[in-house]
Design an enzyme around this catalytic site. Structure first.
Site, PDB file in Angstrom:
ATOM      1  N   GLU A   1       3.432  -8.378   0.078  1.00 23.84           N
ATOM      2  CA  GLU A   1       3.418  -7.653   1.517  1.00 23.84           C
ATOM      3  C   GLU A   1       5.255  -7.527   2.095  1.00 23.84           C
ATOM      4  O   GLU A   1       5.133  -8.609   2.803  1.00 23.84           O
ATOM      5  CB  GLU A   1       2.626  -7.000   2.339  1.00 23.84           C
ATOM      6  CG  GLU A   1       1.332  -6.812   1.591  1.00 23.84           C
ATOM      7  CD  GLU A   1       0.553  -5.374   2.116  1.00 23.84           C
ATOM      8  OE1 GLU A   1       2.156  -4.468   1.822  1.00 23.84           O
ATOM      9  OE2 GLU A   1       0.540  -4.884   0.465  1.00 23.84           O
TER      10      GLU A   1
ATOM     11  N   ASP B   1       0.780   1.184  -5.845  1.00 26.25           N
ATOM     12  CA  ASP B   1       0.218   2.085  -5.185  1.00 26.25           C
ATOM     13  C   ASP B   1       1.029   2.504  -3.973  1.00 26.25           C
ATOM     14  O   ASP B   1       1.452   1.387  -3.433  1.00 26.25           O
ATOM     15  CB  ASP B   1      -1.092   2.614  -5.352  1.00 26.25           C
ATOM     16  CG  ASP B   1      -2.001   1.854  -4.459  1.00 26.25           C
ATOM     17  OD1 ASP B   1      -1.660   0.563  -4.542  1.00 26.25           O
ATOM     18  OD2 ASP B   1      -2.530   2.257  -3.294  1.00 26.25           O
TER      19      ASP B   1
ATOM     20  N   GLU C   1      -4.434  -0.459  -3.536  1.00 29.30           N
ATOM     21  CA  GLU C   1      -4.668  -0.745  -1.863  1.00 29.30           C
ATOM     22  C   GLU C   1      -4.350   0.145  -0.529  1.00 29.30           C
ATOM     23  O   GLU C   1      -4.808  -0.121   0.648  1.00 29.30           O
ATOM     24  CB  GLU C   1      -3.312  -1.742  -2.414  1.00 29.30           C
ATOM     25  CG  GLU C   1      -3.388  -2.639  -0.416  1.00 29.30           C
ATOM     26  CD  GLU C   1      -2.479  -2.215   0.089  1.00 29.30           C
ATOM     27  OE1 GLU C   1      -2.664  -2.453   1.769  1.00 29.30           O
ATOM     28  OE2 GLU C   1      -1.835  -1.715   0.477  1.00 29.30           O
TER      29      GLU C   1
ATOM     30  N   HIS D   1       0.322  -4.598  -5.120  1.00 23.31           N
ATOM     31  CA  HIS D   1      -0.514  -3.821  -5.189  1.00 23.31           C
ATOM     32  C   HIS D   1       1.568  -2.241  -6.395  1.00 23.31           C
ATOM     33  O   HIS D   1       2.014  -3.333  -5.212  1.00 23.31           O
ATOM     34  CB  HIS D   1      -0.839  -2.916  -4.343  1.00 23.31           C
ATOM     35  CG  HIS D   1      -0.205  -2.458  -3.194  1.00 23.31           C
ATOM     36  ND1 HIS D   1       0.662  -1.098  -2.772  1.00 23.31           N
ATOM     37  CD2 HIS D   1       0.641  -3.180  -2.166  1.00 23.31           C
ATOM     38  CE1 HIS D   1       1.013  -1.321  -1.645  1.00 23.31           C
ATOM     39  NE2 HIS D   1       1.062  -2.560  -1.185  1.00 23.31           N
TER      40      HIS D   1
END
Length: 381
Positions: free
Chosen positions: A169, A76, A140, A74
């Site tokens: 992540e 964001d 996300e 992601h």
């Protein structure tokens, strides 16, 4: 393999400089798309939602054969906050060997490392044995309704589901190479409202105290552990997060009481099963009670596959560490991906994510690029 790349750090800085605080994109998706087009990827922009809920998403693919590896992540980020940063949160400053900025570790650095690894893999005119794709969302850190979930539906409908997915992540608590996530606990939130009959405390027989009923409900829900854990998961946990009555008076029985709770559950349970249990307990002690349960995600586990073993080998070769296979922590978009294909998570050290002065070690960014490139070579040949 200890070669270094110059592609990762510049892209990470460009991504950080795009202030993509959910739900705004800030140009981040465009920055990534430009870099991927330069590597020969076909780009599909997939915005979903309307108005303020419209979410930018990107799917990119290089190659058409198998094996098909997808990198998911992601662009964001959470808000930077107003105070405490030693440099601007979107300046992408480098100081003392660290790259500072919102998203440095969660997870623009991971996205940049994967692009750098692809660039490395393709260098020298190497023919791609298989295909590589990226699933990137701008939703996300927010409600996650028009992001990865919707892109996966599009991928399914268009024959783009990969053989394996790697989510970037930040999985490592202290050192790069500590942890690979091969599963996550499920999560649900419940809002319980118990109606009563307001009255004077001196005449309780004329009232119906909802606080007593609510306490009985919470007492039963928390009386015993949900389970004792499994081979891969720790014990499930139910935590009461709020009890509210809104009654400033000392001599009034309130007419309503409510509570909120969260359950983080392992693969011994389903969200639906837990929701039914909560509703049943509520009915036992307060037949008129309402329990609104929202399931954020189900527990999932990717058994250690050949792909996971190759990821372990890549980490070992680059860092010298033996990563632990783990399922702890919060939720991620891997919970959606697991419905379609095997998925694992591995990225940077996450100690500073969501904090003031979020940062990533420049050396770690380069080593993560080495790891991803080594994984590509082991997977693709």
């Amino acid at each position: 393999m200890q070669r270094r790349t110059s592609a990762t750090l510049p892209l990470a800085r460009d991504l950080i400089r795009a202030p993509s605080v959910t739900p705004d994109d800030g140009g981040a998706i465009g920055v990534l798309a430009t870099a991927l087009r330069g590597l020969g990827f076909d780009i599909v922009d997939l915005p979903f939602g309307e108005g303020a809920a419209r979410t930018p998403n990107l799917f990119a693919r290089l190659g058409r054969g198998g094996p098909h590896l997808c990198f998911a992540g992601h662009t964001d980020v959470v808000p930077a906050g107003e105070q405490g940063w030693t440099t601007g949160p979107f300046d992408a400053a480098i100081r003392d060997g660290r790259l500072y900025g919102r998203g440095a570790c969660d997870m623009k650095g991971g996205i940049a490392a994967f692009v750098g690894a692809i660039d490395r893999y393709l260098s020298g005119g190497r023919a791609l044995a298989g295909s590589i794709s990226l699933l990137i969302t701008g939703d996300e850190e927010g409600p996650a309704t028009n992001g990865t979930v919707r892109v996966l539906e599009w991928m399914r409908d268009n024959g783009q589901i990969p053989d394996f997915c790697l989510v970037g992540e930040p999985t490592n608590p202290e050192h790069l190479g500590d942890v690979i996530k091969i599963g996550r606990r499920g999560s649900l939130n419940a809002h319980i409202v118990v109606p009563g009959i307001q009255g004077h405390v001196a005449y309780p027989h004329r009232a119906d105290n909802p606080v007593h009923r609510l306490l009985a409900i919470l007492g039963e829900l928390t009386a015993a552990p949900l389970d004792s854990g499994t081979d891969w998961f720790e014990a499930s946990s139910l935590q009461v997060t709020s009890i509210d009555v809104g009654n400033p008076a000392t001599n009034v029985i309130p007419g309503r009481a409510e509570a909120r709770l969260n359950v983080r559950f392992n693969d011994l349970h389903t969200g639906q099963g837990l929701a039914e249990w909560i509703a049943s307990v509520c009915r036992t002690h307060a037949p008129a009670a309402e329990a609104d349960v929202r399931i954020s995600g189900e527990a999932f586990l990717t058994q250690p596959t050949a792909e996971v073993e190759k990821l372990v080998a890549a980490i070992r070769a680059v860092t010298g560490r033996e990563p632990r296979l783990d399922t702890g922590g919060g939720t991620s978009d891997a919970r959606f991906i697991s419905r379609y294909c095997p998925v694992a998570e591995f990225g940077l050290v996450g100690a500073s994510m969501h904090k003031v002065d979020e940062h990533a070690s420049v050396a770690d960014l380069e080593e993560l690029t080495d790891i991803y490139a080594s994984f590509l070579e082991r997977l693709m040949g």
